[in-house]
Design a protein around this motif. Structure first.
Motif, PDB file in Angstrom:
ATOM      1  N   ARG A 231       0.797  -1.238   0.000  1.00 53.35           N
ATOM      2  CA  ARG A 231       0.000   0.000   0.000  1.00 53.35           C
ATOM      3  C   ARG A 231       0.828   1.286   0.000  1.00 53.35           C
ATOM      4  O   ARG A 231       0.323   2.339  -0.393  1.00 53.35           O
ATOM      5  N   ASN A 232       2.089   1.226   0.420  1.00 45.89           N
ATOM      6  CA  ASN A 232       2.913   2.435   0.448  1.00 45.89           C
ATOM      7  C   ASN A 232       3.814   2.587  -0.782  1.00 45.89           C
ATOM      8  O   ASN A 232       4.569   3.558  -0.885  1.00 45.89           O
ATOM      9  N   HIS A 233       3.733   1.654  -1.706  1.00 40.75           N
ATOM     10  CA  HIS A 233       4.512   1.757  -2.941  1.00 40.75           C
ATOM     11  C   HIS A 233       3.920   2.901  -3.782  1.00 40.75           C
ATOM     12  O   HIS A 233       2.699   3.001  -3.934  1.00 40.75           O
ATOM     13  N   PRO A 234       4.753   3.768  -4.344  1.00 46.81           N
ATOM     14  CA  PRO A 234       4.218   4.925  -5.090  1.00 46.81           C
ATOM     15  C   PRO A 234       3.377   4.562  -6.314  1.00 46.81           C
ATOM     16  O   PRO A 234       2.566   5.373  -6.759  1.00 46.81           O
ATOM     17  N   ASN A 235       3.565   3.365  -6.868  1.00 47.31           N
ATOM     18  CA  ASN A 235       2.790   2.937  -8.039  1.00 47.31           C
ATOM     19  C   ASN A 235       1.558   2.113  -7.658  1.00 47.31           C
ATOM     20  O   ASN A 235       0.868   1.604  -8.546  1.00 47.31           O
ATOM     21  N   PHE A 236       1.290   1.972  -6.382  1.00 43.77           N
ATOM     22  CA  PHE A 236       0.246   1.054  -5.915  1.00 43.77           C
ATOM     23  C   PHE A 236      -0.743   1.819  -5.042  1.00 43.77           C
ATOM     24  O   PHE A 236      -0.368   2.418  -4.051  1.00 43.77           O
ATOM     25  N   LEU A 237      -2.003   1.790  -5.442  1.00 40.20           N
ATOM     26  CA  LEU A 237      -3.044   2.471  -4.674  1.00 40.20           C
ATOM     27  C   LEU A 237      -3.984   1.426  -4.086  1.00 40.20           C
ATOM     28  O   LEU A 237      -4.682   0.731  -4.824  1.00 40.20           O
ATOM     29  N   PHE A 238      -3.992   1.309  -2.768  1.00 45.04           N
ATOM     30  CA  PHE A 238      -4.849   0.347  -2.066  1.00 45.04           C
ATOM     31  C   PHE A 238      -6.110   1.072  -1.603  1.00 45.04           C
ATOM     32  O   PHE A 238      -6.034   2.067  -0.887  1.00 45.04           O
ATOM     33  N   LEU A 239      -7.258   0.558  -2.019  1.00 41.54           N
ATOM     34  CA  LEU A 239      -8.542   1.171  -1.677  1.00 41.54           C
ATOM     35  C   LEU A 239      -9.486   0.127  -1.085  1.00 41.54           C
ATOM     36  O   LEU A 239      -9.435  -1.042  -1.455  1.00 41.54           O
ATOM     37  N   PHE A 240     -10.349   0.567  -0.194  1.00 41.92           N
ATOM     38  CA  PHE A 240     -11.425  -0.281   0.308  1.00 41.92           C
ATOM     39  C   PHE A 240     -12.713   0.062  -0.435  1.00 41.92           C
ATOM     40  O   PHE A 240     -13.061   1.246  -0.590  1.00 41.92           O
ATOM     41  N   TYR A 241     -13.421  -0.958  -0.859  1.00 41.79           N
ATOM     42  CA  TYR A 241     -14.688  -0.779  -1.559  1.00 41.79           C
ATOM     43  C   TYR A 241     -15.672   0.016  -0.709  1.00 41.79           C
ATOM     44  O   TYR A 241     -16.403   0.871  -1.220  1.00 41.79           O
ATOM     45  N   GLU A 242     -15.675  -0.251   0.594  1.00 42.62           N
ATOM     46  CA  GLU A 242     -16.607   0.435   1.494  1.00 42.62           C
ATOM     47  C   GLU A 242     -16.349   1.935   1.529  1.00 42.62           C
ATOM     48  O   GLU A 242     -17.283   2.745   1.553  1.00 42.62           O
ATOM     49  N   ASP A 243     -15.066   2.331   1.505  1.00 41.10           N
ATOM     50  CA  ASP A 243     -14.724   3.760   1.472  1.00 41.10           C
ATOM     51  C   ASP A 243     -15.186   4.400   0.168  1.00 41.10           C
ATOM     52  O   ASP A 243     -15.651   5.547   0.147  1.00 41.10           O
ATOM     53  N   LEU A 244     -15.032   3.662  -0.920  1.00 33.38           N
ATOM     54  CA  LEU A 244     -15.455   4.174  -2.226  1.00 33.38           C
ATOM     55  C   LEU A 244     -16.957   4.448  -2.242  1.00 33.38           C
ATOM     56  O   LEU A 244     -17.401   5.474  -2.754  1.00 33.38           O
ATOM     57  N   LEU A 245     -17.741   3.527  -1.684  1.00 38.40           N
ATOM     58  CA  LEU A 245     -19.191   3.717  -1.661  1.00 38.40           C
ATOM     59  C   LEU A 245     -19.591   4.900  -0.796  1.00 38.40           C
ATOM     60  O   LEU A 245     -20.501   5.644  -1.133  1.00 38.40           O
ATOM     61  N   ARG A 246     -18.896   5.078   0.315  1.00 42.51           N
ATOM     62  CA  ARG A 246     -19.298   6.121   1.266  1.00 42.51           C
ATOM     63  C   ARG A 246     -18.845   7.511   0.857  1.00 42.51           C
ATOM     64  O   ARG A 246     -19.452   8.510   1.223  1.00 42.51           O
ATOM     65  N   ASP A 247     -17.744   7.589   0.116  1.00 43.09           N
ATOM     66  CA  ASP A 247     -17.261   8.907  -0.316  1.00 43.09           C
ATOM     67  C   ASP A 247     -16.619   8.770  -1.686  1.00 43.09           C
ATOM     68  O   ASP A 247     -15.399   8.860  -1.830  1.00 43.09           O
ATOM     69  N   LEU A 248     -17.437   8.563  -2.697  1.00 40.43           N
ATOM     70  CA  LEU A 248     -16.899   8.407  -4.044  1.00 40.43           C
ATOM     71  C   LEU A 248     -16.248   9.690  -4.550  1.00 40.43           C
ATOM     72  O   LEU A 248     -15.142   9.642  -5.105  1.00 40.43           O
ATOM     73  N   PRO A 249     -16.854  10.875  -4.379  1.00 38.23           N
ATOM     74  CA  PRO A 249     -16.195  12.099  -4.862  1.00 38.23           C
ATOM     75  C   PRO A 249     -14.796  12.294  -4.276  1.00 38.23           C
ATOM     76  O   PRO A 249     -13.847  12.629  -5.002  1.00 38.23           O
ATOM     77  N   GLY A 250     -14.653  12.067  -2.967  1.00 37.47           N
ATOM     78  CA  GLY A 250     -13.342  12.213  -2.344  1.00 37.47           C
ATOM     79  C   GLY A 250     -12.335  11.225  -2.884  1.00 37.47           C
ATOM     80  O   GLY A 250     -11.155  11.560  -3.105  1.00 37.47           O
ATOM     81  N   ASN A 251     -12.791   9.999  -3.138  1.00 37.04           N
ATOM     82  CA  ASN A 251     -11.888   8.981  -3.672  1.00 37.04           C
ATOM     83  C   ASN A 251     -11.583   9.200  -5.150  1.00 37.04           C
ATOM     84  O   ASN A 251     -10.510   8.815  -5.620  1.00 37.04           O
ATOM     85  N   LEU A 252     -12.496   9.838  -5.868  1.00 33.38           N
ATOM     86  CA  LEU A 252     -12.205  10.179  -7.265  1.00 33.38           C
ATOM     87  C   LEU A 252     -11.048  11.173  -7.341  1.00 33.38           C
ATOM     88  O   LEU A 252     -10.209  11.091  -8.246  1.00 33.38           O
ATOM     89  N   LYS A 253     -10.997  12.090  -6.403  1.00 30.11           N
ATOM     90  CA  LYS A 253      -9.875  13.034  -6.362  1.00 30.11           C
ATOM     91  C   LYS A 253      -8.564  12.293  -6.093  1.00 30.11           C
ATOM     92  O   LYS A 253      -7.535  12.567  -6.720  1.00 30.11           O
TER      93      LYS A 253
END
Length: 343
Positions: A231-253
């Motif tokens: 998750r801390n690798h600069p080329n790797f973005l780790f996301l939780f599906y639950e976070d995406l559902l709860r705040d999609l605009p913030g995660n789109l940024k």
């Protein structure tokens, strides 16, 4: 100059005995059997063993964008999101070209095994269009992807340890994790829907296989842990599906920044609406419109289901108690912090 080929580093063994027999009885679509890979015992269809070294030696490009998930973790949703962000919100092209062509599934061919596809061909009277379709589906990603124009967008359910070793150092990878209760319920219906799996049994039996790490792409926990470790690798973005559902605009940024793109508030609002589950189900073309018989069970739930957190009616009280205990015991062995969710 020939590219240096790396030997596949893990032992691949057929799953035999009573376990192998049980899996073939449960999954009628898998005609040959299953294998376990390496010390973590990744479970994959037998056909994986025929392609493992070539999957592993695939050459990534710097401008590739990959999505990596354990199955049923919001993968298809994330594919549409990533493709649009990385293609400057080109909705017009997205509407014309099916997602499977814009963002292909790297190891799709191992799911649709040769014997299963021979049955599909026979069921459709060896129609030339169906045979061409089968040829495309049976072509491994390591053969088709080199012919794709950059930037390529590629989906995989393989964990970090089974993808090309240079992948994460070379290009962008987005990993999406989802809580195991929603994953198992969704995967159950998926395996009922697609006849390449054709699961025979109820959800209690399915949960038993999930808990015992006997579903394809399992072990679930090892998959999530491998993603979490990167998750801390600069080329790797780790996301939780639950976070995406709860705040999609913030995660789109966050995602647009990761891809070195930018979106204004109006663009974020439009993309959020586009990805709302009912709009997504209605408007996004996943595959070509085809009438081929033998791929899906018409009595099963559809490919794009609920897209929600919790509330799965499959969990009767006896399964729920067992599942919670299993979750708590496994989570205690990690430093993973799941967002809040309900079983």
């Amino acid at each position: 100059m020939n590219k240096e080929v790396e030997m596949f580093p893990y032992e691949i063994k057929p799953i035999g005995g009573n376990v192998g027999k049980e899996l073939l009885e449960c999954f009628h679509g898998e005609k040959v059997g299953f294998v376990e890979v390496g010390p973590k015992k990744w479970v994959l269809p037998f056909e994986y063993s025929l392609h493992a070294e070539n999957y592993y030696n695939f050459e990534p490009r710097k401008d590739d964008v990959w999505v990596m998930t354990y199955p049923r973790s919001g993968t298809t949703w994330m594919q549409e999101l990533l493709w649009l962000v990385n293609n400057d919100l080109d909705y017009e092209t997205a509407a014309k070209i099916p997602l499977i062509e814009r963002f292909p599934f790297f190891e799709f061919n191992m799911i649709f095994g040769e014997k299963f596809m021979n049955g599909v061909a026979e069921l459709n009277g060896h129609d030339p269009e169906v045979l061409e379709e089968i040829k495309i589906l049976r072509t491994p990603g390591y053969i088709s992807a080199p012919n794709m124009k950059s930037p390529r967008h590629i989906k995989t359910h393989l964990p970090p340890s089974l993808v090309p070793p240079k992948l994460i150092d070379t290009c962008k990878v987005v990993y999406v994790a989802r809580n195991p209760f929603d994953v198992a319920a969704s995967f159950y219906h998926h395996n009922k829907l697609f006849l390449a799996h054709d699961f025979q049994g109820d959800f209690e039996k399915y949960w038993d296989l999930f808990e015992k790490d006997l579903l394809i792409y399992s072990p679930y926990w090892e998959h999530i842990k491998e993603g979490w470790e990167k998750r801390n690798h600069p080329n790797f973005l780790f996301l939780f599906y639950e976070d995406l559902l709860r705040d999609l605009p913030g995660n789109l940024k966050k995602i647009s920044s990761f891809l070195n793109k930018s979106m204004n508030d109006e663009q974020i609002k439009r993309l959020t609406e586009h990805l709302q589950i009912d709009n997504f189900r209605k408007n996004v073309k996943i595959t070509k419109d085809k009438k081929t018989k033998g791929y899906t069970n018409p009595n099963a739930q559809g490919f794009i289901r609920r897209g929600k957190i919790g509330g799965n009616e499959e969990y009767e009280e006896k399964i729920k108690a067992r599942a919670k205990k299993w979750f708590e015991e496994n989570l205690a062995k990690t430093d993973i912090k799941f967002p809040e969710f309900q079983i």
